[in-house]
Design a protein around this motif. Structure first.
Motif, mmCIF file in Angstrom:
data_model
loop_
_atom_site.group_PDB
_atom_site.id
_atom_site.type_symbol
_atom_site.label_atom_id
_atom_site.label_comp_id
_atom_site.label_asym_id
_atom_site.label_seq_id
_atom_site.Cartn_x
_atom_site.Cartn_y
_atom_site.Cartn_z
ATOM 1 N N ALA A 14 -3.130 38.445 36.865
ATOM 2 C CA ALA A 14 -2.051 37.704 36.199
ATOM 3 C C ALA A 14 -2.609 36.975 34.982
ATOM 4 C CB ALA A 14 -1.422 36.701 37.158
ATOM 5 N N CYS A 15 -1.797 36.952 33.928
ATOM 6 C CA CYS A 15 -2.236 36.387 32.650
ATOM 7 C C CYS A 15 -1.515 35.063 32.391
ATOM 8 C CB CYS A 15 -1.928 37.389 31.536
ATOM 9 S SG CYS A 15 -2.190 36.728 29.884
ATOM 10 N N PRO A 16 -2.259 33.995 32.142
ATOM 11 C CA PRO A 16 -1.629 32.682 31.901
ATOM 12 C C PRO A 16 -1.469 32.353 30.413
ATOM 13 C CG PRO A 16 -3.962 32.360 32.303
ATOM 14 C CD PRO A 16 -3.729 33.867 32.269
ATOM 15 N N LEU A 17 -1.509 33.378 29.551
ATOM 16 C CA LEU A 17 -1.558 33.073 28.118
ATOM 17 C C LEU A 17 -0.199 33.039 27.440
ATOM 18 C CD1 LEU A 17 -4.905 34.846 27.398
ATOM 19 C CD2 LEU A 17 -4.451 32.402 27.491
ATOM 20 N N CYS A 18 0.856 33.395 28.177
ATOM 21 C CA CYS A 18 2.205 33.047 27.718
ATOM 22 C C CYS A 18 3.110 32.983 28.936
ATOM 23 C CB CYS A 18 2.742 34.020 26.657
ATOM 24 S SG CYS A 18 3.546 35.499 27.295
ATOM 25 N N GLY A 19 4.336 32.536 28.720
ATOM 26 C CA GLY A 19 5.234 32.307 29.841
ATOM 27 C C GLY A 19 5.677 33.568 30.565
ATOM 28 N N HIS A 20 5.401 34.736 29.991
ATOM 29 C CA HIS A 20 5.822 35.964 30.656
ATOM 30 C C HIS A 20 5.004 36.228 31.927
ATOM 31 C CE1 HIS A 20 8.616 39.265 30.094
ATOM 32 N NE2 HIS A 20 7.730 40.044 30.671
ATOM 33 N N ALA A 21 3.773 35.747 31.907
ATOM 34 C CA ALA A 21 2.899 35.850 33.083
ATOM 35 C C ALA A 21 2.841 37.261 33.658
ATOM 36 C CB ALA A 21 3.314 34.841 34.159
ATOM 37 N N CYS A 22 2.522 38.222 32.804
ATOM 38 C CA CYS A 22 2.323 39.595 33.281
ATOM 39 C C CYS A 22 1.250 39.579 34.368
ATOM 40 C CB CYS A 22 1.811 40.485 32.149
ATOM 41 S SG CYS A 22 2.828 40.440 30.677
ATOM 42 N N ASP A 23 1.428 40.443 35.373
ATOM 43 C CA ASP A 23 0.418 40.422 36.438
ATOM 44 C C ASP A 23 -0.151 41.805 36.689
ATOM 45 O OD1 ASP A 23 2.566 41.651 37.684
ATOM 46 O OD2 ASP A 23 2.205 40.649 39.602
ATOM 47 N N GLY A 40 -3.014 44.529 28.453
ATOM 48 C CA GLY A 40 -2.997 43.219 27.785
ATOM 49 C C GLY A 40 -2.430 43.348 26.384
ATOM 50 N N CYS A 41 -1.644 42.383 25.953
ATOM 51 C CA CYS A 41 -1.235 42.342 24.549
ATOM 52 C C CYS A 41 -2.393 41.729 23.751
ATOM 53 C CB CYS A 41 0.027 41.502 24.395
ATOM 54 S SG CYS A 41 -0.250 39.765 24.775
ATOM 55 N N ASP A 42 -2.260 41.680 22.441
ATOM 56 C CA ASP A 42 -3.349 41.146 21.607
ATOM 57 C C ASP A 42 -3.711 39.719 22.009
ATOM 58 O OD1 ASP A 42 -3.199 43.508 20.346
ATOM 59 O OD2 ASP A 42 -2.293 42.746 18.474
ATOM 60 N N ARG A 43 -2.667 38.935 22.299
ATOM 61 C CA ARG A 43 -2.926 37.543 22.655
ATOM 62 C C ARG A 43 -3.772 37.445 23.922
ATOM 63 N NH1 ARG A 43 2.155 33.705 23.492
ATOM 64 N NH2 ARG A 43 2.704 34.780 21.560
ATOM 65 N N ALA A 44 -3.483 38.340 24.860
ATOM 66 C CA ALA A 44 -4.248 38.327 26.107
ATOM 67 C C ALA A 44 -5.684 38.757 25.857
ATOM 68 C CB ALA A 44 -3.583 39.241 27.132
ATOM 69 N N VAL A 45 -5.858 39.813 25.074
ATOM 70 C CA VAL A 45 -7.204 40.327 24.828
ATOM 71 C C VAL A 45 -8.064 39.246 24.171
ATOM 72 C CG1 VAL A 45 -8.544 42.005 23.483
ATOM 73 C CG2 VAL A 45 -6.451 42.734 24.689
ATOM 74 N N GLN A 158 6.688 35.917 23.767
ATOM 75 C CA GLN A 158 6.286 36.693 24.936
ATOM 76 C C GLN A 158 6.120 38.144 24.496
ATOM 77 O OE1 GLN A 158 8.948 35.864 28.251
ATOM 78 N NE2 GLN A 158 8.664 33.656 28.030
ATOM 79 N N PRO A 159 4.912 38.491 24.033
ATOM 80 C CA PRO A 159 4.707 39.780 23.356
ATOM 81 C C PRO A 159 5.172 41.010 24.141
ATOM 82 C CG PRO A 159 2.797 38.364 23.052
ATOM 83 C CD PRO A 159 3.717 37.630 23.995
ATOM 84 N N ARG A 160 5.094 40.970 25.469
ATOM 85 C CA ARG A 160 5.420 42.192 26.223
ATOM 86 C C ARG A 160 6.841 42.174 26.777
ATOM 87 N NH1 ARG A 160 1.124 43.273 30.559
ATOM 88 N NH2 ARG A 160 2.039 45.366 30.580
ATOM 89 N N PHE A 161 7.696 41.347 26.243
ATOM 90 C CA PHE A 161 9.058 41.213 26.776
ATOM 91 C C PHE A 161 9.787 42.559 26.827
ATOM 92 C CE2 PHE A 161 13.632 40.598 26.223
ATOM 93 C CZ PHE A 161 13.915 39.752 27.284
HETATM 94 S S1 SF4 Z 1 2.769 39.061 27.178
HETATM 95 FE FE1 SF4 Z 1 0.577 39.062 26.688
HETATM 96 S S2 SF4 Z 1 -0.005 36.898 26.666
HETATM 97 FE FE2 SF4 Z 1 1.975 37.035 27.644
HETATM 98 S S3 SF4 Z 1 1.467 37.140 29.828
HETATM 99 FE FE3 SF4 Z 1 1.707 39.232 29.090
HETATM 100 S S4 SF4 Z 1 -0.330 39.877 28.571
HETATM 101 FE FE4 SF4 Z 1 -0.400 37.644 28.710
#
Ligand code: SF4
Ligand SMILES: [Zn+2]
Ligand SMILES: [Zn+2]
Lengths: 432, 556
Positions: A14-23, A40-45, A158-161
């Motif tokens: 799970a990624c805590p770098l935006c509110g979408h919290a992809c897991d 991962g999106c760019d922000r996550a990477v 939320q890049p991956r919306f």
């Molecule tokens: S959209 Fe990107 S930054 Fe946001 S939770 Fe998903 S992977 Fe992480």
């Protein structure tokens, strides 16, 4: 693409770098920093790489000089005990960090205000005034046949919306994901992600977003079958507005997406209120829900813990010994600007990009070592990041799902929540 | 070892048939023992002669944690300011009346002699948050009932006519994944139906997409709970809550369990007829008669008491319908994750309002007409009927006929005329109150070492000063022990403790995950492995609280 778990790659992270919290991220733990190798999106990477990087050189400091963690906590406790009105800013924390912060703010008689709360408290006030009809991500993914984005492109926050909620392979019900209708209200948005997989362009109502209140009142009027002045409101043919109103009335499950920080601050209440009216009106006939986007920098995690422990949202003062909620009075910017505050605690374990304001008052910074500071605080304590160095919990955009955060690599640094509790404990020792 | 002695109290312990007998109690290592042995020494003795002693009270249905409760807190700052909890050297600050913070809730429950409370509508997808909130509720042991019945996974199974065995496995998997102690169904199938724009769903009406009826859902879930050997019968929030004439639905729902154990919750809201000028009447007599006859049925009342509160429910269909009656007028209605939903509507019950006054009378009628106190439970459905802090007042209404009559005289006269409350002479005894608030809930939920005072039981003990004013008596016990530690003295916290979490662990075929895992990947917004809460994670959610796992003996 799925990335197989190997001895060094962990999947379903799970990624805590935006509110979408992809897991669904795959993260390679072998190198000197964590590498997101799938989903991962760019922000996550970049965020995983930066926040997790080797930090053996980081040590607590008192007035710029290296100190032990104990000494730094003791000095922080001393500063807070001497302060009449400390404010707690930043607050980009997970649940465990927020729990620690709550213990400290109560002990110190302070006020907590999250870095995103200038918008957050206004959105919260709209709920306190009228409420809302709201949905969550999996409902959007399976049911939404019309998605109306009001002043937001969603992907900036939320890049991956679209990838995760909109252009999916299949839904549970009689709905082809590619057939969804995407409508943007407002110009200057990144509308490319709204193009359907089969190449259908989204519908863009292109106007200056500062005119959003007018746009929403046009839509509200048409949905209520009230007359609208002029044949081209906001320079867009009335027939297009009418067609959108009819589409909303005809949709089985429309979703209205918005995000507080995209609105002009002075219009936020108005816009969120108008979205609420639109959604309520549509529900008399069909189903329609709003989907507020939030959760970045752990703002919903901090908000949730604050609310459940004490009853009140942030911007509550603990100075009198009992919580007093006053969001107009207790904004951190105002308290710092007027000099009503006399000490600043900057707590953050998830955001290493936003630096604390330079105030000239005693400042305690508890943050990741990668955070660049504009000036040296009285006390500095570097901390680890939840979801990278230690386990934790993160509240997602819809306030319903809390994701478990994993410990992916070791860090010698303490967690922010532990530091906050250690300072609170020190304060009790000093004061008793 | 060191032993605490409580000397000379009048013990009321219905689980062991003890009714007001003077006994000494001994506590060692957090548990009751018969008598100290040669290695023990009495480290503390409390002379409690003349005092009434019961085990810690257990609230079997109280909305203390989870998303909708937190929405209620957030949307009602006006609720909180008048009820502050000040920080002390021991306790943290908090506040709130109908929707208090977790800290305030924990302290207040303990100060009233409660040592456990169960969140009855824990949405599986929101389980982590619910456990975190309950973990931040000090003093109490907690547990939850996981909500099923409008979740698309179950409805897909039913539509595909999967067999009972597969459903049992899914139900057991859910109990494990959410770390809960029972299963609740809320307006069966209707939360899903609302998402398809259905606005009501009768017991035998089909969900528009799945073609499944509420009756079928109650039938398979009560069967699953029974087969798995889960002690707590299926917790049913029946269809048509609040609708005049819903008594037939409620009786039909009892029958839908086909003789298996079933618990009808906040039954007051489901006991309405359509007689009289206003087409709203009490059907308490029919409901009580049914409970008296059907030994497989239990119920909690969900008593309403007059004043400001907030209703927080999983039943978004009904809450949406009632949002217009809210006071102050605001509401949050949510569809949630192909799993459930929720609705939060503030509400003010007024004694001069005909409907509210009659609801008040109906609740009391049910209490007084159900014969067996082991099958009826004292709840206000906190905060839906009233905040839990009104329990001492409610106890007085049940124990004191003249007080009840005096109250009855003050309510809306038309409602009074429609109620047979004036003719109900029964006064609950202390023994019956102890059943309803301790022994009964412990037995129903399957907590073998709680709710009683026999040797071996956990030392959750409450000492009351006998007082003819039962409200005063139950408001402020003199002493409260939690797991053998003195935590409350004269109604004030003297020690802050962290309770544990109850969860059941039924056996099941883990092969069910072969169906669940791909479902999550295709349709959900999270992965199955991140949905499940492990034992270790539960303790982290609870901020370090301990898991109290209960095995189940399979019956199916
Ligand atoms: S959209 Fe990107 S930054 Fe946001 S939770 Fe998903 S992977 Fe992480
Ligand atoms: Zn209910
Ligand atoms: Zn309830």
């Amino acid at each position: 693409m799925t990335h197989e778990a190997t001895s060094t790659v962990v999947t379903e992270v799970a990624c805590p770098l935006c509110g979408h919290a992809c897991d669904d991220l795959s993260v390679d733990t072998a190198g000197a920093a964590l590498a997101v190798v799938a989903h991962g999106c760019d922000r996550a990477v970049s965020g995983f790489a930066r926040l997790s990087a080797e930090s053996s050189a980081a040590t607590p400091r008192i007035a710029g000089r290296a100190a032990s963690l104990d000494e730094a906590c003791a000095e922080a406790a001393r500063l807070l005990a001497a302060s009449a009105q400390p404010v707690f800013g930043g607050m980009a924390l997970d649940v465990s960090g927020a729990r620690g912060a709550m213990e400290l703010v109560d002990q110190a008689g302070g006020v907590i205000d999250h870095m995103n709360n200038e918008f957050g408290w206004r959105a919260s006030r709209v709920v306190q005034d009228g409420g809302g009809i709201i949905t969550t991500l999996a409902e959007v993914k399976n049911r939404a046949d019309l998605i109306l984005l009001v002043g937001t492109d969603a992907v900036s926050v939320q890049p991956r919306f679209f990838e995760r909620c909109v252009w999916v392979k299949e839904t549970m019900f009689d709905l082809q994901p590619a057939s969804r209708r995407i409508v943007y209200l407002g110009g200057a948005l990144d509308t490319t992600p709204g193009r359907s997989p089969d190449g259908r362009a989204p519908d863009v109502f292109d106007f200056d977003c500062s005119r959003m209140p007018e746009a929403l009142s046009v839509l509200n009027a048409l949905v209520a079958q009230q007359p609208v002045d002029g044949d081209a409101p906001l320079g867009i043919a009335l027939a297009r507005w009418q067609e959108l109103a009819d589409a909303l009335l005809g949709a089985k499950y429309s979703v209205v997406v918005w995000e507080g920080s995209t609105f002009d601050m002075s219009q936020l209440d108005l816009n969120v209120g108008a979205i609420g009216s639109l959604v309520r009106r549509l529900n008399v006939i069909t189903r329609c829900n709003s989907l507020p986007l939030a959760g970045n920098d752990g703002d919903l995690s901090m908000a949730a813990v604050h609310i459940w422990q004490t009853g009140y949202p942030m911007r509550t003062s603990y100075a009198s010994g009992a919580p007093k909620f006053d969001p107009l009075h207790n904004g951190i910017e105002r308290l710092l600007a007027t000099g009503e505050a006399d000490a600043l605690v900057w707590l953050s374990s998830l955001n290493d990009l936003q630096a604390p304001p330079v105030t000239g008052m005693p400042t305690i910074v508890i943050a990741p070592p990668s955070l660049k500071l504009a000036s040296e605080p009285q006390v500095y304590i570097p901390v680890a990041t939840p979801g990278m160095h230690h386990t934790g919990h993160f509240v997602r955009t819809d306030k319903v799902v809390t994701l478990p955060l994993q410990a992916l690599r070791k860090s010698a640094l303490p967690a922010a929540g532990e530091v906050a509790v250690a300072i609170a404990t020190r304060m009790k020792e000093v004061q008793s | 070892m060191s032993v605490i002695k409580l000397t000379g109290g009048r013990v009321i312990d219905p689980a062991n048939g003890v009714d007001d007998q003077v006994r000494d109690l001994y506590i060692r290592d957090g548990r009751l023992i018969a008598a100290p042995d040669a290695h023990d020494r009495i480290s503390a003795e409390y002379n409690i002669s003349g005092r009434i002693v019961m085990s810690g009270a257990i609230d079997m249905h109280s909305h203390i944690g989870g998303g909708k409760v937190n929405i209620a807190r957030e949307m009602l700052p006006e609720d909180h300011g008048g009820d502050p909890v000040e920080r002390t050297d021991l306790t943290r600050s908090s506040c709130g009346h109908a929707a208090p913070g977790t800290l305030a809730a924990g302290y207040r429950y303990a100060e009233m002699g409660y040592t456990a409370a169960f969140e009855p509508a824990l949405l599986p997808v929101n389980a982590r948050q619910a456990h975190m909130e309950m973990g931040d509720t000090p003093m109490l042991d907690t547990g939850g009932y996981a909500m099923l019945g409008s979740d698309d996974f179950l409805l897909r199974m039913l539509a595909a006519k999967e067999d009972q065995q597969a459903i049992n496995d899914y139900v057991a998997w859910t109990l494990h994944a959410t770390q809960t102690v029972g299963i609740k169904v809320v307006n069966p199938g209707a939360i899903s139906a609302f998402k398809f724009n259905q606005r009501k769903l009768d017991l035998d009406e089909q969900n528009a997409f799945y073609g499944i009826t509420p009756r079928e859902i109650v039938k398979v879930l009560s069967r699953a709970v029974h087969d798995l050997g889960v002690a707590k019968p299926l917790h049913v929030h029946a269809s048509n809550l609040g609708v005049p004439g819903n008594v037939d639905t409620t009786l039909g729902t009892m029958d839908a369990a086909e003789g298996l154990p079933v618990h009808l919750t906040h039954i007051q809201f489901h006991s309405y007829g359509t007689e009289g000028e206003r087409k709203f009447s009490s059907a308490a007599a029919r409901i009580a008669e049914a409970i008296n006859q059907k030994k497989n049925v239990s119920a909690d009342v969900g008593q309403i008491l007059f004043g400001q509160t907030v209703t927080a429910s999983g039943d978004n269909m009904v809450q949406y319908r009632n949002a217009g009656h809210g006071s102050p007028k605001k509401s949050v209605i949510m569809d949630i994750e192909c799993d459930a939903g929720c609705g939060v509507v503030p509400f003010k019950y007024k004694d001069q309002n005909f409907v509210n006054a009659l609801q008040w009378a109906i609740g009391l009628e049910i209490f007084l007409m159900v014969d067996d106190p082991w099958r009826i439970f004292l709840t206000t459905d906190h905060p839906n009927g009233a905040p839990f802090t009104t329990y001492p007042h409610l106890i007085k209404l049940l124990m004191d006929r003249s007080f009840r009559s005096a109250m009855l005289d003050t309510i809306n006269p038309d409602a009074r005329a429609m109620s047979n409350l004036a003719g109900l002479d029964r006064e609950y005894s202390l023994y019956e109150i102890a059943i309803m608030t301790r022994a009964g809930p412990a037995k129903l939920i399957g907590l073998a070492d709680r709710g009683h005072l026999a040797p071996g039981a956990a030392a959750d003990i409450v000492v009351y000063k006998e007082d003819a004013d039962r409200e005063r008596m139950f408001e402020k016990p003199e002493l409260v022990f939690k797991d053998g530690e003195l935590v409350v003295r004269d109604g004030r916290i003297v020690k802050v403790v962290r309770g544990g979490t109850h969860a059941v662990k039924p056996e099941f075929d883990i092969g069910i995950e072969k169906k669940i895992k791909p479902y999550f990947e295709r349709f959900h917004s999270m992965r199955m492995n991140n949905f499940k809460i492990s034992d270790d994670e539960l303790c982290e959610c609870g901020g370090g609280s301990r898991l109290m796992a209960h095995a189940c003996r399979k019956r199916g």
